[in-house]
Design a protein around this motif. Structure first.
Motif, PDB file in Angstrom:
ATOM      1  N   THR A 199     -17.997 -75.278   8.537  1.00  0.00           N
ATOM      2  CA  THR A 199     -18.057 -74.026   8.297  1.00  0.00           C
ATOM      3  C   THR A 199     -16.895 -73.416   7.452  1.00  0.00           C
ATOM      4  O   THR A 199     -17.099 -72.543   6.570  1.00  0.00           O
ATOM      5  CB  THR A 199     -18.557 -73.283   9.574  1.00  0.00           C
ATOM      6  N   ALA A 200     -15.553 -73.437   8.214  1.00  0.00           N
ATOM      7  CA  ALA A 200     -14.388 -72.957   7.603  1.00  0.00           C
ATOM      8  C   ALA A 200     -14.167 -73.546   6.197  1.00  0.00           C
ATOM      9  O   ALA A 200     -13.936 -72.539   5.098  1.00  0.00           O
ATOM     10  CB  ALA A 200     -13.176 -73.632   8.463  1.00  0.00           C
ATOM     11  N   VAL A 247      -9.549 -72.762  14.563  1.00  0.00           N
ATOM     12  CA  VAL A 247      -8.900 -71.930  13.573  1.00  0.00           C
ATOM     13  C   VAL A 247      -7.524 -72.283  13.295  1.00  0.00           C
ATOM     14  O   VAL A 247      -7.159 -72.383  12.109  1.00  0.00           O
ATOM     15  CB  VAL A 247      -8.932 -70.411  14.115  1.00  0.00           C
ATOM     16  N   LEU A 248      -6.851 -72.696  14.090  1.00  0.00           N
ATOM     17  CA  LEU A 248      -5.354 -72.981  13.947  1.00  0.00           C
ATOM     18  C   LEU A 248      -5.210 -74.360  13.394  1.00  0.00           C
ATOM     19  O   LEU A 248      -4.388 -74.829  12.576  1.00  0.00           O
ATOM     20  CB  LEU A 248      -4.617 -73.117  15.512  1.00  0.00           C
ATOM     21  N   GLN A 249      -6.235 -75.305  13.909  1.00  0.00           N
ATOM     22  CA  GLN A 249      -6.321 -76.693  13.129  1.00  0.00           C
ATOM     23  C   GLN A 249      -6.586 -76.418  11.925  1.00  0.00           C
ATOM     24  O   GLN A 249      -6.120 -77.170  10.858  1.00  0.00           O
ATOM     25  CB  GLN A 249      -7.283 -77.423  13.916  1.00  0.00           C
ATOM     26  N   VAL A 250      -7.640 -75.793  11.505  1.00  0.00           N
ATOM     27  CA  VAL A 250      -7.897 -75.539   9.860  1.00  0.00           C
ATOM     28  C   VAL A 250      -6.844 -75.062   9.083  1.00  0.00           C
ATOM     29  O   VAL A 250      -6.491 -75.694   7.981  1.00  0.00           O
ATOM     30  CB  VAL A 250      -9.058 -74.804   9.856  1.00  0.00           C
ATOM     31  N   PRO A 310     -11.638 -68.570   8.729  1.00  0.00           N
ATOM     32  CA  PRO A 310     -12.592 -67.617   8.843  1.00  0.00           C
ATOM     33  C   PRO A 310     -13.290 -67.765  10.400  1.00  0.00           C
ATOM     34  O   PRO A 310     -14.474 -68.139  10.633  1.00  0.00           O
ATOM     35  CB  PRO A 310     -13.869 -67.858   7.942  1.00  0.00           C
ATOM     36  N   VAL A 311     -12.673 -67.076  11.393  1.00  0.00           N
ATOM     37  CA  VAL A 311     -12.950 -67.254  12.778  1.00  0.00           C
ATOM     38  C   VAL A 311     -14.206 -66.510  13.187  1.00  0.00           C
ATOM     39  O   VAL A 311     -14.979 -67.250  13.655  1.00  0.00           O
ATOM     40  CB  VAL A 311     -11.769 -66.312  13.574  1.00  0.00           C
TER      41      VAL A 311
END
Length: 279
Positions: free
Chosen positions: A29-30, A251-254, A264-265
């Motif tokens: 999704t990110a 989110v942090l991994q992306v 994009p949380v």
């Protein structure tokens, strides 16, 4: 390095068992939201014995890996370095492959927990309780080192686990007192309760939720809600879920793997919620 939309890059989540993982849903999704059309994210069933061989066969197209149990400690000797955050708890859930071919480990669970709490307005508490004493509990303690100004009470089933939690407290600079699991109902009156136990473990505590509970952080997300979280919400308490944690650590991994920020949380959260609802 900032990723270009047309770059062909790979990432994946490894673990055993891994079929249940929501990480592919969140990361894909990110990528879609960030316009990274050349990026893919998969899942692979990999145990501790297979991990060295898996890492050795990865090509230059690989950007990073997410790791779940039982690999978070097993991977450390196979890396070229780990972050201070990962070193705090001897656990790596993120590996980034640098341009010069190095493997660098990090732990996004800890800042992910802090971010999930802050999202619900929890910046600081004067005391907290932890239910359980496994690997997730040590990450919870590390997160509480950034949030809790006073004592943390850990409710555990054995003296060996109690000793481990006290040792983690000393290492992380957190004031830890341990108590017997038989008294776990007392934990529910804390300003912040972090439940780190496997599914079903806290169900018996649901009937003990006080009339005006504060905040519960339950690290589970499937099945959801847990009996404890459902009763907590029914009594008007704030609940932070395992999906909140999963999203914020992803989110942090992306951001680390792609070099693109912010991730994009909200889109990732909606995708996770949809995937869980479809199960």
């Amino acid at each position: 390095m900032r990723a270009r939309a047309t770059d062909v890059r790979r990432a994946a989540v490894l673990g055993s068992p891994i079929a249940h993982s929501l990480s592919p849903v969140l990361h894909r999704t990110a990528y879609r939201e960030l316009g990274l059309t050349g990026w893919t994210y998969d899942r692979f069933e990999v145990d501790e014995a297979a991990l060295p061989g898996f890492l050795e066969q990865l090509g230059p197209e690989w950007a990073g890996l997410s790791l779940t149990m039982p690999l978070k400690r097993a991977v450390i000797p196979l890396l070229d370095g780990i972050s201070e955050t990962a070193a705090l708890v001897d656990a790596v859930n993120t590996v980034v492959f640098t341009e010069d071919g190095r493997r660098v480990g990090d732990n996004t669970d800890i800042p992910g927990m802090v971010a999930a709490l802050r999202e619900r307005g929890i910046e600081q508490v004067d005391s907290a309780a932890i239910l359980g004493a496994g690997a997730t509990a040590s990450s919870a303690l590390a997160a509480l080192a950034r949030v809790c100004t006073g004592e943390v009470v850990a409710y555990v089933r054995s003296e060996a686990r109690a000793a481990e939690m006290r040792q983690w407290g000393q290492r992380l600079g957190v004031e830890v007192r341990t108590a017997d699991w038989a008294d776990a109902a007392e934990a529910l009156r804390a300003p912040l309760v972090v439940a780190t136990t496997p599914s079903g473990t806290t169900d018996a505590l649901a009937s003990a939720v006080p009339e005006m509970p504060a905040t519960l952080f339950d690290v589970l997300y499937d099945p959801w809600p847990t009996a404890l979280a459902a009763r907590w919400s029914a009594h008007g308490g704030a609940v932070v879920s395992g999906l909140d944690l999963l999203v914020h650590q992803a989110v942090l991994q992306v951001e680390q793997m792609t070099g693109r920020a912010p991730a994009p949380v909200e889109a990732m959260r909606r995708a996770g919620e949809h995937a869980l609802a479809a199960r």
